[in-house]
Structure formats: structure tokens, C-alpha cells
Design an enzyme around this catalytic site. Sequence first.
Site, PDB file in Angstrom:
ATOM      1  N   CYS A 244      -5.333  17.468   3.823  1.00 19.37           N
ATOM      2  CA  CYS A 244      -6.693  16.856   3.771  1.00 19.37           C
ATOM      3  C   CYS A 244      -7.207  16.696   4.921  1.00 19.37           C
ATOM      4  CB  CYS A 244      -6.295  15.524   2.990  1.00 19.37           C
ATOM      5  SG  CYS A 244      -5.138  14.539   3.599  1.00 19.37           S
ATOM      6  N   ARG A 249      -4.346  11.888   1.617  1.00 24.55           N
ATOM      7  CA  ARG A 249      -4.578  12.443   0.227  1.00 24.55           C
ATOM      8  C   ARG A 249      -3.701  13.448   0.030  1.00 24.55           C
ATOM      9  NH1 ARG A 249     -10.935  13.344   0.927  1.00 24.55           N
ATOM     10  NH2 ARG A 249     -10.383  13.913   3.019  1.00 24.55           N
TER      11      ARG A 249
END
Lengths: 286, 147
Positions: A244, A249
Amino acid sequence: MSDINSRGYSNPDKLVSTDWVAANLNEAGIRIIESNEDPLLYPSGHIPGAVEVDWVKDLNDPLRRDYLDKSGFEALASRIGITSETTVVFYGDKSNWWATYALWVFELFGHSNAKIMDGGRLKWAEEGRELTREKPSISPTSYSAPERDDSQIRAFRDGVLAHIQVNGQLVDVRSPGEYTGEKLHMEGYPQEGAVRGGHIPGADNVPWSRAANEDGTFKTAAELRAIYLDEIGLNPGQPTVAYCRIGERSSHTWFVLTNLLGFSDVRNYDGSWTEWGNSVGVPIEK
Amino acid sequence: MPVYPPKLQDYLDDFGFISTRDERIDFLIAISDDFEPVPASVATKPYEEAHRVIGCESEAFVWAIDRPDGTLDFHFDVLNPQGLSAMAMCAILDQSCSGAPLEQVAAINGEVVFTFFGKDISMGKGRGLTEIINAVVYAANQRLALP
């Protein structure tokens, strides 16, 4: 949401329900850990007995861009009162995005007896369960950790470069705008910015949050397979890299692919776009 | 050196004295406890999208209502019940910008976010909080531009 064991996950033991946590709050050998993006949440109210692990001050090296080392992890483990035998259960905000990040870091130190509370903090609160501002009294423990093992579930830039040379599987879990290079959001945030936008060549874009339901619980295995296998054609038996912007994430997607869909070799590239988008000479697609 | 609304400057001065993370968090939680969502006389759900703060993951909304003295009353809501930082930011802006001279509100630099929340907040949170300020500044500038 349906019972965890009925959802078809490859490793359902990595998830526990809010009911399970409520029934095991005072159980010896279990430590509930809250990890959030918003540092105000834990002090404003947390599951009784839960401790906090903060992604900035607890999991990262204070100087270098890296995670804490063996001695740092041992000190953290001692502070939150766990031993290598303790079952740790993470939960947090943002559909457990930060909880899975903390779990991933714990697994770098071999603490694999780690689980996620499905639905995270939001589900617990919306079920009207108790939250307290009282910090638990923790007796420090002695924890002997192995050296951090970056060789199995963590990817580095050179490894990713080699990975794309053989057309390896890559999942970019950022928003579509970041994936296409339209968004950088440099202004005001130079610490996490990048000088180039786009994505790593060959990466497919599946924003991390697609793996979660509105209530923060994980989607069923069938729904996840429809996204990751049918839609973008990932092969569970092939090495896969998720990334990410700074690796938080993508730890959520790493958790999904590894523990819920049973992929055999998934690595989280935590250097992610803040490294790739600032590196000289690496290939970029838009 | 820009001149900010006096109450905002007071807050900035107070946060400037904070020396520990725990002090900062306790202060912000106390402020967030004072957050009051927009009254029904101004807006009711579902809110018009024009009032949404773009880029705020806590789903903040901002309204600016004219006052007889030519200043603005600001109202806010935060739909994410876990958006405590956003609520604290809105409470600060509500208390300090409502009724303040528009030139002072328009002068607010979004980087005050880092005085309140520290420099180690995540990019997403920093952006969202800054955009709440930007929405207030934008409303002040819009009002100033009117004849």
C-alpha cells in the site's frame, strides 16, 4: 454476520468473535490488545483488561525506518504482560486495519498464537458491550523472543524487483486514485509522500477494505475468493506480494490471503509506495 | 505571523505547553467530550453532500450560518462514532471560530493540526483533520468575497 466457522476460511482459528472475547476477558493466558489509527480511542474507552499497542511508538524503531528489534519486542511483550505462550487477540478501529498490522509484526517475532477479534472495536461498541477508561494493572513478564524473521512474510524492494521480473502476483491495496497515480497528497504530509505516482508494474488493484463488511467483519471465504481469485485471478499456490503506502493497509490483505483464503506464500511489502515511489530508476505503471 | 481567532490562539498556546503524549491525548479527549453535533434547526440527516468534508474518513460535515454581525456560526457533525479526533477538531473550531472576525478565520493555516495532534499522526488522519479546517477557512473566504 454468520458464525466464523461457517464461513469457509482456511484457518478460522485466527478469528474470534466478540462473544468469544466477552467470555474470555478474565481468562489467564489470553491478552486482549487494542491497536488503532486514532490514538484517542483506547484512552477514551477500551475493552476491560485490554492493553494498547500503538503502531507508531510501540511497533516502529524510533530512529530508522524499520520495526522494533528483538530487545524492543521483548520489552513490549513484558510491558503488556505476555509470554510466548499467551494467546494475543488484537482488535481496533478501521475494520481491524491496525490490528492486523500489529498481528503481522508480532508474527515477525514468531508469536503466531495471535488472533483478530472479528468486527473490531466498532462491532464491540455497537453491540453495547462495556468499554472502560480504566487502564489494567499489568505485571511485567519475561519474554525471550527470537530475532525478527523478515524472510517469510515480509518483502523488500529488491525482492519485489525480482518478483516482477518473473511476473509474480502483486496486489496494490490502495485506493483507485493512488493506484492510477492521480493522488499523492504531498501537501502537508512529506513524511509519507512520494515523488512519483502510479503502481508497481503488474499489480492488480483491490482496495483493502473490500475484504470487510460494513460492520467491520470479514467477508466469507466465497466472497473473498470472488474478489481475489475470480476477479483478479490470483493463484493461492503462487507467491504473492501485497503493498500500500507504508504497509499497514496491506497487512489487512496479507491477513485475508494468508489466513482466510489459505494462500501459501504471501509477503507484505511494508516499504510500499513511500519507498517505491521515491526510488530512483524503479519501473512504474500508471 | 497571522492573527488567529483569540480562542484558537489560546488553544494553540495551551497545546504548546504539552510535553507528553498522554497529556496531549487527555486534553484532546476532554475537548472531544464537548463536541456538539449540528442542531436539527440547521440540518438533519441525511445531510446534503455539499456539506461533507472531502478527505475526512470520519465523515465530518460542516455548516456555516450567517450571523447578524456579519460573522459566521459554524456547526459540525462527525458520522463515524469512532472519529474522536475529528470531533475534537470540530469542537475546537466551533468554540474558536463561531462569531470570530472572518479575516482571522480565513487566515488559519491547516498545519495547526500538527500543533494539536502532534507530528506523528498518520497521513490519512492528518489530511482529514486539515480538510476540516480548510472547509471552515473556505466558508470564511466565501463570506468575505460577498459584497
